[in-house]
Design an enzyme around this catalytic site. Structure first.
Site, PDB file in Angstrom:
ATOM      1  CB  SER A  77      -0.936   0.017   1.214  1.00 12.32           C
ATOM      2  OG  SER A  77      -0.201  -0.043   2.416  1.00 12.32           O
ATOM      3  CE1 TYR A 142      -2.480   0.488  -2.449  1.00 11.86           C
ATOM      4  CE2 TYR A 142      -2.847   2.856  -2.611  1.00 11.86           C
ATOM      5  CZ  TYR A 142      -3.144   1.634  -2.047  1.00 11.86           C
ATOM      6  OH  TYR A 142      -4.106   1.552  -1.068  1.00 11.86           O
TER       7      TYR A 142
END
Length: 328
Positions: A77, A142
């Protein structure tokens, strides 16, 4: 009801698992502990140490019982890392999620809540607030990986009947008001815990990435949502998955600049925050603020911890009580 929470040893996942337990449900946390902490798994939850990259182990774990819902938080993340290792992020987040989604479809799971992200909107700057139907334009691998997974869930619904809620949250922050859980990333990259630690003298002066944005004080504006309010939204979203899938943006709808966060930490802690300017980071838009009107209207969700000082205060209490994070 029985719920499976992947990534439940991490920051958001552990708080959602705790809220489900508080509501009287049975919870099983699945995590490979690569970034999560065994001590963050709430008391009362069962625990399975499984790596979602292992398709067979994932299928076996999902098949251990019939789940009333699966809530998926496990992911890489870090936006900055994804800019340096784009293919690793694209491969890992997509592969692990596909393994889980396929296992859920195979074993008849009917409700799936996905931890998505405001990074879907992280390309060109756009006027706030950002609505659920805003154009998708990820500013990082991401964000792109999360969009891949959202699209996979569209097809899981159409073909397999797996109803899903994609919850695109902006900046999760704070800690459990009761002090049971907190935020402990290794390395820590989130502004509020970094600012608190700088104020407490636990790290060098804070670096603010960019002080020349077109905002009220030159620093980035972000929408901070308390992690307990975030958990409440997940539980409410589960109730929407009887006959359709949904997508919601999650945030306070309030934007605070990086400097305003620093001032809040100084007010709450009574300490000066040492900081210094640093160059902008690739992939960082000037302003990210959510339009969460749709989930408010459809579920009655009403964030209870909107004031930035309250958000900071809950985070500060946990970090003061746990100087070594979950290692203390």
């Amino acid at each position: 009801m029985n719920y499976l929470v992947t990534g439940g040893a991490g920051f958001v996942g552990s708080h959602v698992a705790q809220s489900l337990l508080d509501a009287g449900h049975d919870v099983t946390v699945l995590d490979n502990l690569s970034t999560g902490h065994r001590a963050a798994v709430p008391q009362g939850a069962d625990f399975l140490e499984v790596d979602l990259a292992d398709a067979d182990a994932t299928d076996k774990a999902v098949g251990t019982r019939r789940w009333d819902g699966v809530l998926h938080f496990a992911a890489l993340s870090l936006v900055g890392d994804s800019m340096r290792e784009p293919f690793h992020y694209l491969r890992q987040n997509t592969l692990t999620s596909l393994n889980l989604i396929q296992a859920c479809a195979r074993h008849g799971t009917q409700r799936f809540v996905f931890s998505s992200t405001a990074a879907l909107f992280g390309g060109d700057d756009r006027p706030p607030p950002i609505a659920d139907n805003a154009q998708i334009d990820p500013g990082s691998p991401y964000g792109e990986s999360k969009f891949f997974i959202e699209r996979a869930l569209v097809w899981a619904d159409r073909i397999c009947g797996l109803r899903s809620a994609c919850l695109r949250y902006f900046n999760a922050a704070g800690a459990d008001p009761g002090g049971r859980l907190g935020e402990d990333h290794r390395p820590e990259t989130h502004l509020i815990p970094l600012t608190i630690d700088a104020a407490l003298g636990r790290r060098p002066p804070l670096k603010l990435f960019g002080d020349d944005y077109a905002t009220r004080d030159g620093t980035c504006v972000r929408d901070y949502i308390h992690v307990t309010d975030l958990a409440d939204a997940h539980i409410r979203a589960l109730g929407q998955l009887t006959d359709r899938s949904v997508t919601y943006n999650l945030g306070n709808g309030l934007g605070f600049t990086n400097l305003e966060v620093i001032r809040a930490v100084e007010r709450v802690s009574g300490r000066k925050v040492p900081w210094e300017p640093a160059p902008r980071r690739a992939g960082d838009p000037a302003v990210l603020v959510a339009d969460s009107s749709r989930i408010r209207k459809e579920t009655g969700w009403d964030p209870q911890y909107q004031d930035i000082d309250i958000i900071v205060a809950t985070a500060l209490r946990w970090r003061e009580a746990h100087p070594d994070g979950y290692g203390s």
